[in-house]
Design an enzyme around this catalytic site. Sequence first.
Site, short mmCIF file in Angstrom:
data_model
loop_
_atom_site.label_atom_id
_atom_site.label_comp_id
_atom_site.label_asym_id
_atom_site.label_seq_id
_atom_site.Cartn_x
_atom_site.Cartn_y
_atom_site.Cartn_z
CE1 TYR A 512 34.45 39.06 -27.44
CE2 TYR A 512 32.55 39.30 -28.88
CZ TYR A 512 33.15 39.50 -27.66
OH TYR A 512 32.47 40.14 -26.65
CB SER A 592 35.55 39.62 -23.14
OG SER A 592 34.33 39.99 -22.56
CG ASP A 675 37.03 42.52 -15.65
OD1 ASP A 675 36.10 43.32 -15.78
OD2 ASP A 675 37.40 41.74 -16.54
CG HIS A 710 36.36 43.51 -19.54
ND1 HIS A 710 36.37 42.21 -19.10
CD2 HIS A 710 35.83 43.46 -20.80
CE1 HIS A 710 35.87 41.42 -20.03
NE2 HIS A 710 35.54 42.16 -21.07
#
Length: 748
Positions: A512, A592, A675, A710
Amino acid sequence: MRIRIFSAAACALWLTHCSHAPAQLEAQSSSASQAPASSETAASTPASSAPQASSRPAYPAARKDDVVDDYHGTKVADPYRWLENPDSPESRQWIEAQNKLTFGYLEKIPGRAQLKQRFTELWDFEKFSVPSRQGNRYFFSRNNGLQNQSVLYTADSLEAEPRVLLDPNTLSADGTVAVGGMRVSDDGNLLAYGLAASGSDWVEWHVRDVRTGKDLPDIIKWVKFSGASWTKDGKGFFYSRYDEPKAAEAMSGANYFQKLYFHKLGTPQSEDILVYERKDHKEWGFGGYVTDDGRYLLINVSRGTERKNLVFYKDLKDPKAKVVELLRDWDADYDYIDNDGTLFWFKTDLDAPRGRIVAIDLRKPERKNWKEILPQGEEPISSVGFVNDRFIVNVLKDARSQVRLYSREGKPLGEVALPGLGTAIGFGGKRTDTETFYSYASYTTPATIYRYDLKTGQSQVYKAPKVKFDPSQYETTQVFFTSKDGTRVPMFLSHKKGLKLDGNNPTMLYGYGGFDVSLTPGFSVGSLVWMEQGGVWAVANLRGGGEYGREWHEAGTKLKKQNVFDDFISAAEWLITNKYTSTPKLAITGRSNGGLLVGAAVTQRPELFGVALPGVGVMDMLRFHKFTIGWAWASDYGSSENAEEFKALQAYSPLHNLKPGTRYPPMLVHTADHDDRVVPGHSFKFTAAAQEAQAGEAPVLIRIETKAGHGAGKPTTKVIEEYSDLWAFTLYQMGVNPGQAVAANQAR
């Protein structure tokens, strides 16, 4: 803990923090069973009826326009700008054509149906949330296994039979209406709850009488990135909202000028009282929180996703009281913990990048009068609770939980013993409570709920998943690798015991690296199924996260963002060098900000990876700030409106670094057509450009979900379908038939 815009605006996010990581998409609630098949058993020759993994599909046509932007004297083409509007007839035609191609490809992959069946089998077990107590009632959520949404229950005691208080599964036939927040009144008689449809960040709030189970007529609309906080008397609650947007801008328009309101029960929203706004600061967001004594309204002021905030307050006992600016400098992060009258405790990173606890008296709030209760330690503080008049401090030791107790004066009172290398969350309650609850999970242990007795210092299992999974068949180790600039970076590796280091293991590398989000161990059906295929599940704790405090986070932001990608690439190289895997068997995944990570890695080092799975990613780093809450991410990314930051963004923006004539690995981009966090135009434009640039035969496909956003609140059925498709695509590209591994496990 305070209500803050950060958590929603930043993500990601799901795991314990948000909703972005495949490893935690089901919020640390999954199951497992039986031993994994070996990679040798799983491998097979693709069936003749299946698509050839190396055959280039015929991609849908995508018009290219002559759109050029001027950034500080640099001309940048944006030929697929039209795909930013997902509702135009041409975009809908492109979406339908892409989905037809993708699902037609996926349907022919051998073993896909068996893989989905296995996901469904393993997902089917009870999952519980950490319970909380308000008044004389306990509240917790439960999912019986395959319910699309978890159900909220209440009980008069821990031994009493619970009853259903709110079942979101009854609100839509396909499970796409989810709870987007809830708050119980202090006496336990009223529930304020928000509902989000089809994964949207927009939440509509309602009020339910806990005693009757019936809704009151109160409805609150146009709420986003906000909780609710009841007054002590239960006559109303504070919340934050935006002005109603124009219909055409509801899903993509920028969100500015959030306002804090008070809603009095039994009155229409049009009569709600505006408590605080700042017309001079359109980016400021507000979170209202009533202290447990009911005396004060704390107003947390945030500025996008920046890890700095202000704290104001209002005396609720004085109707004429004005808002007082208690902490009014954008110099640090301040987390309200609790208060005793005018004495307030905060966790802060002011002069302490790993965090400390300070006490501030409202009667003499000047900084010179602050008292340090707990100084900064070697490990960063993840969270702090205050129960039974003591601090419960959760710290991260190399990205895993350790929980320590301190008196209100800061004297050590011991630790909460945890089962192993994992993540503990919870520890909520009031100053007078003698019990608290927490959840513990690891990569091989499903989330188990514990009750902790603060009088005896003992933990007891309250709810444990009843699964067939045998954790003794698997193991998790933590390794450290060296990044490009010499930085030491940790990584968790989970796999079946007895793994052969022959470079032939299917490996999924997840990362991430942003917004101060720490990737701590969590159980996942997705990672379990991967390990059952003889695979390695690797999670790299990249810079940009919060694993080692503020300095670790800032080392992966703005002009230093390339450090995140260097860390990820170094993790991949370490896995190959140490013979866990090889390029053809190495897949990378992230959602994301993690989708951006995958996009940047695959455009910078296309030859290093065997498969890439970028999900709901921020792919256009020059225009992300123009949509919904995207402007809030500038604290991590910077902005193309700044000349120096533009150069850094252009250098790694996935969309702008696709090079025609390059052989990219197989890619399955995934997003949702509505989204409203990371708008789908990012993935649409990246996919169109990647399909055009691809010189090799490897497929570049996009999976576009409908009636989803999302990731948060996504129905279980859709999650299982998505996982099954991603894993089937990946394994097939690696020459692995997942159906054979499933059959081998079922035969054991």
